[in-house]
Scaffold this active site. Structure first.
Site, PDB file in Angstrom:
ATOM      1  N   GLU A  86      -1.604  -8.956   3.609  1.00 13.98           N
ATOM      2  CA  GLU A  86      -1.424  -9.478   4.971  1.00 13.98           C
ATOM      3  C   GLU A  86      -2.733  -9.876   5.634  1.00 13.98           C
ATOM      4  OE1 GLU A  86      -1.142  -6.332   4.063  1.00 13.98           O
ATOM      5  OE2 GLU A  86      -1.552  -4.888   5.652  1.00 13.98           O
TER       6      GLU A  86
ATOM      7  N   HIS B 288      -3.625  -5.033   0.390  1.00 18.00           N
ATOM      8  CA  HIS B 288      -3.095  -5.537   1.670  1.00 18.00           C
ATOM      9  C   HIS B 288      -3.144  -7.062   1.724  1.00 18.00           C
ATOM     10  CE1 HIS B 288      -2.648  -1.729   3.881  1.00 18.00           C
ATOM     11  NE2 HIS B 288      -3.666  -1.314   3.141  1.00 18.00           N
TER      12      HIS B 288
ATOM     13  N   CYS C  27       0.832  -1.205   0.000  1.00 10.38           N
ATOM     14  CA  CYS C  27       0.000   0.000   0.000  1.00 10.38           C
ATOM     15  C   CYS C  27       0.870   1.260   0.000  1.00 10.38           C
ATOM     16  CB  CYS C  27      -1.009  -0.048   1.137  1.00 10.38           C
ATOM     17  SG  CYS C  27      -2.469   0.946   0.739  1.00 10.38           S
TER      18      CYS C  27
HETATM   19  N1  GLN Z   1      -2.090   6.843   2.544  1.00  4.10           N
HETATM   20  C1  GLN Z   1      -2.147   6.041   1.365  1.00  4.10           C
HETATM   21  C2  GLN Z   1      -3.485   6.172   0.660  1.00  4.10           C
HETATM   22  O1  GLN Z   1      -4.466   6.561   1.269  1.00  4.10           O
HETATM   23  C3  GLN Z   1      -1.850   4.590   1.670  1.00  4.10           C
HETATM   24  C4  GLN Z   1      -2.865   3.943   2.554  1.00  4.10           C
HETATM   25  C5  GLN Z   1      -2.391   2.639   3.138  1.00  4.10           C
HETATM   26  O2  GLN Z   1      -1.192   2.343   3.164  1.00  4.10           O
HETATM   27  N2  GLN Z   1      -3.308   1.832   3.653  1.00  4.10           N
HETATM   28  O3  GLN Z   1      -3.590   5.862  -0.492  1.00  4.10           O
END
Ligand code: GLN
Length: 534
Positions: free
Chosen positions: A509, A507, A381
């Site tokens: 994970e 994600h 992410c």
């Molecule tokens: N801040 C980034 C976004 O909103 C990444 C978010 C995250 O890592 N969950 O796109």
């Protein structure tokens, strides 16, 4: 008729109620029962999505986009119970539903009160998980008995047996029995007080699970039974597990917890089959390798902020019979020049998700270091977004490259806000959330790891790879290898000339289990072992 188990906690917080509930879920499933899991959280936020990881640890995301408490991560890692928005309720969520009903006149002139309206709403949240295809619903109550904010929830579960029958309900209370070195004694008084408080509310626990540092003698457990008004065999000790949290269910089974639950609820006896789980624990205690993974984040000192990442790395280690050592690095500390000193001995680098500018430059430096030194790199992410910024700055020479999250008027917005996000002003539950399909390019490292091109992974972000830079980045060697099948969204990037450089917008994970590690984590740890061997 669905049976209900309520798990409460007393004495202190952080006793591992989530782990204990998840372990009970696992043990019952391994007896062939169909289980549903649920967490009730007494805080006023509608969900934990707006809370800082410092307050709350990781926000765990479900397929349907629910932003939930991290205990739901334990539920998914231990059981097959399908989880959804209905698996996690907070005071805020219960009240917002009640207030909505009140505003639309659904209470027909009644005075809306904690009893019965709030307690009815809580009971509804519990009973909606029951049904003909469910044998047991396990409802974990967050917080500690004695908290003011937990009272309506305790009152609701006190009433619950009146609706469904006492025989169909089981109350399990988790407490702590501290060992006082000076007195050389385990102390049962806090447990007595905690159960006393529960009984004042009208709940008599059926089973006590007591956390202890060292095994309790018969004398202590008998005393607890007598003073807390539970049967002697219903005081189950849960000793600390040094090696792995995945030993917890095995310990509880050894002490007969699942058998006791079955008997008390009148469920079919059957045998518990835990062989694969037991074998796993035996095997991983004698690892063949050891690798060190650097995790560079900004909530690094908070043990729970990257919970699922640590668990997923551990699962991948299990599969390789490898001990994974975490080197937790505070991103803000990586802005100096001594990267060798901090990252020199790692076998892999992982940069997890996050929000806000703090720590970004350190993460970018760490990624540059891994890229230039051939260290396996896994970006998740925000970690993926940082990898794109790093590549654009240091390989394409776009020195001002940034995400518009951190520099709104950057001349090179290589990461920018998703179109659908631009008009959204509300913060709660408004990100790109939940499971989304992704198409992987054949022959890519990601596709090889998954063994398929069609995947589905969970998202939680507002920003994305800016397609305007796609061609330039490809020409420079950063290749988008995963994309949304219908929309112009880049979900995976790789550097094919690097030993292992994979970064994902989603994600992964949230979909790893001890016996079924996530394929990308599996492949990443494989690459770290290779690196270590060199
Ligand atoms: N801040 C980034 C976004 O909103 C990444 C978010 C995250 O890592 N969950 O796109």
């Amino acid at each position: 008729m669905t049976k209900h188990i309520f798990v409460t906690g007393g004495v202190v917080s952080s006793l591992g109620k989530g782990l204990t509930s998840a372990s009970i879920g696992l043990l019952l499933e391994r007896r062939g029962l169909r289980v549903r899991m649920q967490k009730l959280d007494p805080y006023i936020n509608v969900d934990p999505g707006t809370m800082s990881p410092y307050q709350h640890g990781e926000v765990y995301v479900l397929d349907d986009g629910a932003e939930t408490d991290l205990d739901l991560g334990h539920y998914e890692r231990f059981t097959n119970s399908p989880l959804s928005q209905r698996s996690n309720y907070t005071t805020g969520r219960i009240y917002s539903s009640i207030i909505q009903k009140e505003r639309s006149g659904q209470y027909l002139g009644a005075t809306v009160q904690v009893v019965p309206h709030v307690t009815d709403e809580i009971k509804l949240a519990i009973s909606q998980l029951a049904g003909p295809d469910v044998d047991v619903v396990i409802t974990e109550l967050g917080g500690t008995v004695g908290d003011i904010e937990g009272l309506p929830f305790l009152e609701a579960i006190r009433q619950f047996p009146l609706d469904v029958g006492r025989d169909n309900c089981l109350f399990i209370h988790l407490t702590l029995v501290p060992y006082l070195k000076a007195a050389r004694e385990a102390k049962t008084k806090p447990t007595q007080h905690s159960v006393g408080q529960l009984r004042q509310i009208g709940i008599q626990p059926d089973i006590l699970v007591v956390r202890t540092e060292r095994p309790l003698g018969r004398e202590s457990t008998d005393k607890i039974a007598l003073f807390c008004n539970v049967e002697k065999n219903a005081v189950i000790e849960e000793t600390d597990k040094d090696f792995s949290i995945y030993e917890v269910p095995l310990g509880l089974a050894e002490h007969g917890l699942d058998k006791l639950i079955i008997n008390k609820l009148g469920l079919p006896p059957g045998e518990v089959d835990l062989d694969d789980w037991k074998n796993l624990m035996v095997r991983v205690k004698k690892p063949n390798h050891e690798v060190t993974i650097g995790i560079v984040g900004k909530y690094i000192e908070h043990r729970d902020a990257y919970k699922s990442i640590y668990e997923s790395l551990t699962h991948a280690g299990f599969a390789h019979t490898t001990r994974v050592i975490f080197k937790r690095v505070e991103a803000e500390d990586l802005t100096g020049s001594d990267l060798d000193g901090v990252l020199g001995n790692i076998d892999g680098l992982l940069v997890p998700g996050g929000f806000g500018y703090r720590g970004i430059e350190g993460k970018i430096n760490a990624i540059k270091y891994a890229r230039e030194n051939g260290i396996p790199f896994f970006g998740i992410c925000l970690g993926m977004q940082c990898a794109v910024i790093e590549y654009a700055r240091n390989v394409l020479g776009l020195t001002d490259a940034n995400s518009t999250e951190f520099a709104e008027d950057t001349s090179d917005p290589v990461i920018c806000m998703l179109e659908e996000q631009k008009d959204i002003t509300e913060k709660g539950g408004t990100m790109r959330l939940g499971a989304q399909p992704c198409q992987l390019s054949s022959g890519s490292r990601a596709q090889q790891a998954y063994g398929t091109s069609e995947i589905e992974e969970r998202h939680r972000h507002r920003y994305e790879f800016n397609p305007a830079y796609r061609e330039r980045l490809i020409a420079a060697g950063l290749i988008p290898t995963g994309k949304h099948p219908q929309r112009d969204l880049v979900e995976v990037v790789e550097v094919p000339t690097h030993p292992w450089f994979v970064a994902v917008q989603y994600h992964p994970e949230f979909k790893s289990k001890p016996l079924a590690p996530h394929p990308l984590f599996h492949s990443f740890i494989g690459a770290a072992i290779e690196r270590h061997r060199r």
